[in-house]
Scaffold this active site. Structure first.
Site, PDB file in Angstrom:
ATOM      1  CG  ASP A   1     -24.749  -9.191  -6.578  1.00 48.65           C
ATOM      2  OD1 ASP A   1     -24.667  -9.841  -7.644  1.00 48.65           O
ATOM      3  OD2 ASP A   1     -23.789  -9.028  -5.811  1.00 48.65           O
TER       4      ASP A   1
ATOM      5  CB  SER B   1     -16.707 -10.384  -6.576  1.00 50.53           C
ATOM      6  OG  SER B   1     -17.408 -11.562  -6.900  1.00 50.53           O
TER       7      SER B   1
ATOM      8  CG  HIS C   1     -21.303  -9.009  -8.896  1.00 55.06           C
ATOM      9  ND1 HIS C   1     -21.388  -9.363  -7.575  1.00 55.06           N
ATOM     10  CD2 HIS C   1     -20.059  -9.378  -9.301  1.00 55.06           C
ATOM     11  CE1 HIS C   1     -20.259  -9.924  -7.194  1.00 55.06           C
ATOM     12  NE2 HIS C   1     -19.432  -9.936  -8.215  1.00 55.06           N
TER      13      HIS C   1
END
Length: 818
Positions: free
Chosen positions: A754, A681, A788
């Site tokens: 995601d 991330s 994610h």
């Protein structure tokens, strides 16, 4: 170090290993390849069942253990789902998709001993979720999931048995479906009997999709995902989100309450006689998720009649920006925990706009049953209200905070209005050392969480992480409510890390704790502080990954070139001997964070006494492949010299990375020419930036990142300026801008589904295209159906395979001397 020799050319690697790796990657050249497995030592850990989850009974007499399976299969993660209005739902069950529920229940006495399985006739393959205790703690409810339904089950603690209450299907699309209404019944959202067939998508488009902005207002919105996109999406959302409230008695009788509606929340008053119901309605939005849709908040009687409408809010596509922005009108409605039926909520006094001058930002209001009187103000805050912990008629704890200044206050308020509010604490939210902890709560006779007072009512209890220069040392304090003075009752001591789970008496002398050490997995213990006896171990959870038993761990500190103190945890592989093995290839895995001061950024975090075992797609698995790992080296981005934190993002990031590498090289455990950097991330964003602006690292691993900040134009992380307010900043911070400068090999991995705000898969897609178009060395791995974070066993295994293969190919081999 010249950029031309940063990456190890394929022809210089060890011949046999390289040929195998090249064969591996060559086989993966087609657009889609089969899932691959990581090395056997890693796969064994991935396939082990998870450690059970513990839940203390309401009467504090028993511990419920929820058995958990290992990672779910890709068939579950990739099962049909609808992604609408910011949620993901399973049309088969009318619940959330992508679940991996518990698969067994057992109970053990708080005094210790063997756990007894709960006797129940679960359907084959069924899952267990949403465990909740009845107010008196004699029963427990849970939701059983099968392939096509969610149903309500209730267990009896005394008989250690459970059974289905009703076969009627629950609806958990918008949240946990059930809430206790006294000891003998529960109120649940269910699938309406009149639901009918699922709406069918039109075979051909009926026309264009049109959105327009005509107000002239600056309606800023984050880059939300899974939004509604067309009328069919709207129909699907309304179809599956519509629920019918039903009251179930434990003998299976079902009574419908009110009419079916899109119910986003329904909670029972502490006395079990009223309902706080939140419903959504059209017009829906294609720009924001469901929590901004037109909303009505009402108090209902158990017969479904509306006693009072608290709020009727239109569609919101404009909310004040920043951490202190708030919606206009009543927000965060909830029942007052220490009263039979009192409703409370917060209202902004500044229109929700933190930039507007205002002596007071928020007010907290309350109204008692039968909800016919005018709401009264309990407290007004100078900053934004952040919640209340209820205690009794004359005592509650209210919190307010200012995100911009990173400040917080804790107040003692008297809900009866007889005494003026009293400031208890004011501190920087970044100053972990000065954190006094949070007030402990306990379940009262109605099953509500209220402040845990001593028997005389004059004191309460605080617990917290106990951050200090020697690391986190969790604590329990008793606080005198009149003077604010505290007395330390318990503090975790080396070589253990021990947290207080609950207080087993009103003196704070009998505790339930969770203790671990570097070598001992977390387990539950009982402590008697009055007797000063040794803690008694209650659970016997085993090491889930004994392969890591020989890993060496050290928390280290070092300084950045501007004097900021940094820290990291350095891990060395099992059996490593520095004298024999020398300097290792290393993986540095990090995540930058923003701070308002160098002092706050320099504070020690975490504890060297934690039991560390990897799970999921953890980077720590590299330890089993002969790598050292520098875990979570602090990468503080500090506001300095009157500038915002991100104004010097790149410079501070590079300085922190250089200091981290210098530290492990100086320790003699890392080979400076064989160090990779990685992150997930915002850590992936960091990774690409470091490869673009430095020659420190041999290669990089970037997972689920965002690389072009112009695609998040209204802010990201703590950055509140928009692209149009700070275009140079957005471009300078975007590694996409410097893709032509990235010469070290970089592995990009991204979940194809995601749904994290800001990290659309297109971020990695475009970054890969930029790298490829500029002659960079890159590999782009797209994980089908993954969000994610990666959940499926196949996806996790393949991610670790890719990471280990990439490191082996580009980092492990010694660099040739030029």
């Amino acid at each position: 170090m010249p950029s031309s020799v940063r990456a190890l050319p394929a022809r210089t690697a060890r011949p046999i290993a390289l040929l195998a790796l090249l064969a591996t990657f060559a086989a993966a050249l087609p657009a889609q390849t089969a899932y691959r497995q990581p090395p056997a030592a890693i796969a064994q850990i991935l396939d082990a069942p998870a450690t059970p989850v513990a839940s203390l009974s309401a009467d504090r007499s028993s511990i419920m253990l929820l058995a958990r399976p290992g990672l779910p299969p890709i068939s579950e993660i990739a099962a049909p789902e609808y992604r609408v209005a910011g949620i993901r739902l399973n049309p088969r069950t009318s619940g959330p998709s992508r679940q991996n529920p518990a698969n067994g229940l057992s109970v053990m006495p708080i005094t210790g001993g063997a756990a007894t399985p709960i006797a129940m006739a679960l359907p084959a393959g069924a899952g267990i979720g949403n465990l909740s205790w009845s107010p008196a703690g004699t029963r427990f409810a849970f939701v059983v999931s099968t392939d096509d339904a969610l149903t309500l089950w209730v267990g009896d603690l005394a008989s250690k048995s459970a059974k289905q209450v009703s076969s009627r299907r629950l609806n958990a699309v918008l949240g946990a479906p059930c809430d206790w209404a006294g000891e003998e019944s529960l109120v649940c959202t269910t699938v309406p009997a009149s639901r009918g067939a699922e709406p069918v998508a039109p075979a051909t488009p009926e026309g264009p999709i049109v959105q327009e902005a005509l107000t002239g207002r600056a309606d800023r919105a984050a880059t939300y995902q899974d939004l509604l996109k067309n009328p069919h999406d709207e129909a699907i959302f309304a179809h599956y989100a519509t629920s019918q409230l039903v009251r179930f008695t434990l003998d299976g009788r079902a009574t419908e309450i009110g009419a079916a509606a899109i119910i986003s929340g329904a909670t029972v008053s502490p006395d079990g006689t009223w309902l706080l119901v939140t419903t959504l309605s059209k017009p829906f939005s294609y720009s924001v998720p469901l929590n901004f849709f037109p909303t009505k908040v009402e108090v209902w009687g158990m017969d479904g009649r509306v006693a009072r409408t608290i709020a009727t809010r239109p569609l919101l596509e404009r909310v004040s920006w920043g951490g202190d922005g708030a919606q206009v009108g009543p927000r965060n409605p909830s029942w007052r925990a220490d009263a039979p039926a009192t409703l409370t909520w917060v209202e902004a006094l500044d229109g929700g706009d933190p930039t507007r001058e205002a002596a007071k930002r928020d007010r907290i209001l309350a109204i008692d049953a039968p909800f016919t009187a005018q709401a009264r103000t309990l407290f007004e805050t100078e900053w934004r209200a952040r919640g209340i912990t209820w205690g009794r008629a004359d005592f509650a704890i209210a919190r307010e905070a200012n995100s911009k200044s990173r400040k917080a206050r804790t107040w003692v308020i008297d809900p009866s209005g007889k005494a003026a509010p009293r400031l208890l604490f004011e501190r920087s939210t970044e100053d972990r050392y000065a954190d006094p902890g949070d007030f402990r709560t306990r379940r009262d006779a109605r099953g509500q969480q209220v402040v845990h007072f001593t028997a005389d009512g004059n004191s309460a209890f605080l617990s917290g992480n106990g951050a200090s220069p020697e690391g986190d040392r969790p604590f329990l304090d008793r606080i005198d409510l009149a003077t604010g003075k505290t007395e330390r009752l318990f503090r975790s001591t080396a070589p253990y890390y021990e947290t207080v789970v609950d207080l087993l008496d009103d003196r704070g002398t009998r505790l339930l704790t969770r203790r671990e050490s570097v070598d001992d997995p977390p387990n539950y213990f009982s402590r008697d502080l009055a007797r000063r006896s040794a803690p008694v171990q209650l659970t016997q959870f085993k090491d889930p990954a004994p392969q890591f038993a020989g890993v060496k761990k050290e928390v280290v500190q070092y300084q950045r070139n501007d004097g900021v103190t940094l820290q990291a945890t350095v891990y060395l592989p099992p059996g490593y001997d520095k004298a024999r093995d020398g300097a290792l290839p290393f993986l540095l895995w990090a995540y930058p964070r923003e701070f308002g001061s160098a002092d706050a950024a320099s504070q020690v975090t975490g504890s060297q006494y934690r039991f560390t075992r990897p799970g999921g797609s953890s980077h720590l698995f590299a330890l089993l492949q002969g790598y050292g790992v520098m875990d979570d080296p602090t990468m503080p981005i500090i506001a300095m010299g009157g500038k915002e934190s991100n104004d010097t993002y790149v410079e501070q990031l590079v300085a922190s990375a250089q200091a981290a590498v210098d530290k492990i090289v100086t320790m003699g455990v890392a080979d400076r020419d064989r160090i990779a950097v990685g992150g997930h991330s915002y850590g992936a964003f960091m990774t690409a930036n470091l490869l673009a602006h430095t020659t420190i690292f041999r290669a990089g691993v970037a997972r689920s990142g965002a690389y072009n900040r112009t695609l998040t134009p209204f802010g990201f992380q703590g950055e509140e300026r928009s692209y149009w307010q700070a275009p140079d900043l957005y471009e300078r911070m975007s590694p996409f801008t410097y893709a032509d400068k990235i010469k070290s090999p970089i592995l990009l991995i991204h979940g194809m589904a995601d749904n994290n705000t800001g990290t659309y898969p297109i971020q990695s897609e475009r970054m890969y295209a930029a790298l490829k178009g500029n002659g960079g060395t890159a590999r782009y791995v797209q994980l089908p159906a993954e969000s994610h974070g990666y959940a499926a066993r196949e996806s996790v295994g393949h991610t670790l395979f890719e990471m280990m293969a990439w490191l082996d190919q580009y980092v492990k081999a010694p660099k040739l001397k030029m």
